[in-house]
Design an enzyme around this catalytic site. Structure first.
Site, mmCIF file in Angstrom:
data_model
loop_
_atom_site.group_PDB
_atom_site.id
_atom_site.type_symbol
_atom_site.label_atom_id
_atom_site.label_comp_id
_atom_site.label_asym_id
_atom_site.label_seq_id
_atom_site.Cartn_x
_atom_site.Cartn_y
_atom_site.Cartn_z
ATOM 1 N N ASP A 1 17.439 90.464 25.753
ATOM 2 C CA ASP A 1 16.544 89.421 25.280
ATOM 3 C C ASP A 1 15.303 90.076 24.652
ATOM 4 O O ASP A 1 15.081 91.282 24.816
ATOM 5 C CB ASP A 1 16.152 88.550 26.482
ATOM 6 C CG ASP A 1 15.121 87.512 26.145
ATOM 7 O OD1 ASP A 1 15.335 86.753 25.180
ATOM 8 O OD2 ASP A 1 14.090 87.455 26.830
ATOM 9 N N ASP B 1 11.657 88.092 23.975
ATOM 10 C CA ASP B 1 10.420 87.595 24.589
ATOM 11 C C ASP B 1 10.496 87.657 26.110
ATOM 12 O O ASP B 1 11.427 87.140 26.725
ATOM 13 C CB ASP B 1 10.153 86.154 24.152
ATOM 14 C CG ASP B 1 9.732 86.058 22.702
ATOM 15 O OD1 ASP B 1 8.950 86.907 22.259
ATOM 16 O OD2 ASP B 1 10.195 85.129 22.011
ATOM 17 N N LYS C 1 23.944 81.867 24.876
ATOM 18 C CA LYS C 1 23.974 83.299 24.567
ATOM 19 C C LYS C 1 25.240 83.964 25.100
ATOM 20 O O LYS C 1 25.739 84.928 24.520
ATOM 21 C CB LYS C 1 22.756 83.998 25.174
ATOM 22 C CG LYS C 1 21.437 83.739 24.483
ATOM 23 C CD LYS C 1 20.379 84.640 25.116
ATOM 24 C CE LYS C 1 19.009 84.408 24.581
ATOM 25 N NZ LYS C 1 18.009 85.308 25.200
ATOM 26 N N ASP D 1 14.995 87.360 30.996
ATOM 27 C CA ASP D 1 13.901 86.834 31.801
ATOM 28 C C ASP D 1 13.891 85.315 31.930
ATOM 29 O O ASP D 1 12.990 84.777 32.575
ATOM 30 C CB ASP D 1 12.554 87.251 31.181
ATOM 31 C CG ASP D 1 12.207 86.402 29.964
ATOM 32 O OD1 ASP D 1 13.038 86.321 29.024
ATOM 33 O OD2 ASP D 1 11.133 85.785 29.966
ATOM 34 N N ASP E 1 19.014 83.097 29.418
ATOM 35 C CA ASP E 1 19.771 84.332 29.653
ATOM 36 C C ASP E 1 20.835 84.177 30.737
ATOM 37 O O ASP E 1 21.644 85.080 30.944
ATOM 38 C CB ASP E 1 18.816 85.471 30.044
ATOM 39 C CG ASP E 1 17.842 85.815 28.939
ATOM 40 O OD1 ASP E 1 18.302 86.057 27.814
ATOM 41 O OD2 ASP E 1 16.622 85.816 29.204
#
Length: 223
Positions: free
Chosen positions: A8, A10, A152, A175, A179
């Site tokens: 990831d 951010d 994802k 995070d 995810d």
């Protein structure tokens, strides 16, 4: 053998000191990683492509929470943003907008979803999304109005196939709740210490460090 990575952006590659931007300490380890590195993000397609180019990585990306996949010269777009646009029209009828002002560079290049500023009231946003058969995912950086059937994790399966790999070969680092589907597909998963509850609960491991420091901790462990 070194495991391929799916990362990831951010909250995962960003600076832990509160300053905006990517922590430059991740650049060299990722550029030198001896296995494929896939950038998986909720951001619009051009952002992870540009990040890969500037870092010096082959362009292998999952964008818009799985809505767009690019690897080995092939682009795959899953779905369209029509339903999200209809939901946003309903939101505007209720007196709200996406909260970015003009120009809206967060959504300008999106093809499969739309994103709202975290300052937008969450309840009406979720209401209009549900009315149009969509979901809202809170990444901690934006609310994403998206197809609930796209994630994802689906993007990782598509990239792995293009690379001739099994998704379980990958180590995932993230995070946020967006995810979680990646964690479910990858063979091993790490949530950085600043992760939200959904990611913390879904990950195989949790780092001591936050943001990019946590990611660097994982890379050191894998090496």
């Amino acid at each position: 053998m070194t495991a391929p990575l799916v990362l990831d952006i951010d909250g995962t590659l960003t600076r832990a000191d509160g300053e905006p931007g990517i922590d430059p300490r991740v650049f060299e380890p990722l550029r030198e990683w001896p296995a494929p590195v896939v950038i998986a993000t909720g951001k619009a397609f051009p952002f992870p492509v540009a990040l890969s180019q500037f870092v010096g990585l082959p362009e292998r990306v999952i964008a818009e929470n799985g809505g767009i996949v690019y690897a080995e010269g092939e682009v795959s777009v899953v779905g369209a943003r029509d339903a999200a646009e209809a939901a946003v029209a309903s939101l505007r009828e209720r007196g709200y907008d996406l909260g970015w002002g003009e120009p809206d560079l967060v959504n300008r290049w999106r093809e499969t979803e739309l994103a709202a500023n975290l300052d937008v009231p969450e309840a009406p946003l979720r209401e209009v999304a549900a009315e149009h058969g969509l979901e809202v995912v809170d990444t901690g950086y934006a609310y994403h109005i998206k197809d609930p059937e796209i994630g994802k994790g689906d993007g990782l399966e598509a990239v792995a196939e293009l690379l001739g790999r099994d998704p379980t070969e990958f180590v995932a680092i993230g995070d946020s709740e967006n995810d979680v589907s990646t964690f479910g597909v990858a063979g091993e998963s790490y949530a950085v210490a600043n992760a939200d509850d959904a990611a913390l609960g879904a990950a195989d491991h949790v780092t001591d460090g936050v943001h990019a420091a946590g990611t660097l901790e994982v890379l050191d462990r894998l090496r």
